[in-house]
Design an enzyme around this catalytic site. Structure first.
Site, short mmCIF file in Angstrom:
data_model
loop_
_atom_site.label_atom_id
_atom_site.label_comp_id
_atom_site.label_asym_id
_atom_site.label_seq_id
_atom_site.Cartn_x
_atom_site.Cartn_y
_atom_site.Cartn_z
CD GLU A 104 -1.54 2.79 -3.91
OE1 GLU A 104 -0.95 3.37 -2.98
OE2 GLU A 104 -1.83 1.59 -3.87
CG ASP A 108 0.17 6.09 -2.15
OD1 ASP A 108 0.20 5.11 -1.38
OD2 ASP A 108 0.33 5.99 -3.38
CB SER A 294 -0.53 0.40 -1.28
OG SER A 294 -0.29 0.13 -2.61
#
Length: 363
Positions: A104, A108, A294
């Site tokens: 994650e 990002d 995400s």
């Protein structure tokens, strides 16, 4: 990993199932610059927006960042870690786990910074806010004067409850009032959002002052709603639906009316999120393909940071200019179907970068 986090929040990434035989439906994956080009990204913008990224766990290492940005012929961004409540950048704590949050964090940072560079030709300035709860991280980013905030963690509204969700909305409202745009993933569990009912939406994406980011399956020639479990309301696919906590928003022009007793439609916007057409990123010293809503929040964060500083509450402007988006008309997320115009699977659609730049640069 998730048990200590408030409201049951967890990261919305999905790894591509490379252990399975590839089928014809498993299309080619995307480098971030190629996906940006497919979305008609602008170039040579002045930029200047500082990107805040909220993380509730996991971590990153510089060698992965350098490898990723070298692989796409970009310089590495400037990344600063900020601990909000004692939570720290803590990489390599869950290596080998399917829900390793390092994926994650890498997703990002790498997606947002690469998207920003494509639009500006400049390395991004990124501040990663480490916290055990999302709202305090958003408040910290607001206090530091960040211009865009990307959130890829969340959970079903029922897990938050009205009080905590309203606190999250208050933090988002204060952020936009100070000039910071807030994006959040809408979830990766189809219309159920992992809840006990077939139709739920996700906080923080359901907060009216957050831009909810849904997911599509984008190939070189087509784009449909992301749903890898057709006929199911709780499979792998984009979150979306109607809030039980926040009322209908007047700025959502043309949104289908909610079922009785429900309110704000989620998501507002969408972009590629299917792990089968996922993003090539760099984690644990090697390339991986990752999808999930995400990926959508940081993609938009990088683009909107390229538009300048302190744009604030842009959501009504986006809804009033739906021609700046590709309308997604095919597919469903279990309970809801896409169709012409806004819908609770894909919002107003995926970005047409140059049109959004014309709309917002200098706004």
């Amino acid at each position: 990993m998730q048990s200590h986090l408030k409201h049951g929040s967890f990261p919305y990434f999905k790894l591509r199932p490379d252990i399975l035989p590839r089928t014809a439906s498993q299309a080619a994956t995307w480098t971030v610059p190629n996906l940006c080009n497919a979305y008609n990204w602008p170039s040579q913008l002045a930029g200047g927006g500082v990107i805040a990224i909220v993380e509730l766990g996991g971590g990153w290492v510089q060698s992965d960042m350098d490898s990723f940005f070298q692989s796409i012929n970009q310089p590495s961004p400037q990344i600063t870690d900020v601990s909000v409540d004692g939570t720290q950048n803590s990489p390599n704590q869950s290596v080998g786990s399917a829900d390793d949050p390092d994926y994650e964090v890498a997703l990002d940072i790498q997606v947002s910074a690469a998207a920003y560079f494509v639009a500006t030709g400049q390395p991004a300035v990124i501040r990663v806010y480490w916290a055990s709860d999302i709202a305090p991280a958003v408040q910290a980013a607001t206090a530091d004067g960040c211009d865009v905030c990307s959130i890829s963690w969340g959970s079903d509204e029922a897990n938050w409850g009205a009080t905590a969700a309203q606190q999250m909305e208050s933090a988002a409202q204060a952020a936009t009032a100070a000039g910071m745009i807030v994006f959040a993933a809408s979830g990766d569990n189809d219309s159920s959002d992992g809840g006990s009912n077939p139709a739920n939406v996700d906080v923080p994406s359901s907060c009216p002052h957050v831009i909810g980011c849904g997911g599509t399956t984008k190939t070189a020639t087509t784009e449909t709603v992301w749903n890898n479990d057709p006929g199911q309301t709780g499979g792998e696919g984009t979150g979306g639906g109607y809030s039980t906590l926040f009322p209908v928003q007047s700025f959502q022009v043309g949104a289908p009316p909610p079922p009785s007793g429900l309110g704000r439609m989620v998501p507002d916007v969408s972009a590629n999120a299917d792990p089968n057409t996922g993003y090539n990123i760099w984690v644990h010293g090697q390339q991986s393909v990752v999808g999930g809503t995400s990926a959508v929040a940081p993609l938009y964060a990088g683009l909107f940071a390229s538009f300048g500083t302190k744009l604030g509450f842009v959501t009504p402007t986006l809804w009033a200019n739906q021609d700046c988006f590709n309308d997604i008309t095919q597919g469903n997320n279990g309970f809801y179907d896409a169709g012409p115009g806004p819908d609770p699977c894909s919002g107003i659609g995926s970005p047409i970068g140059t049109k959004l730049a014309t709309l917002l640069v200098g706004a």
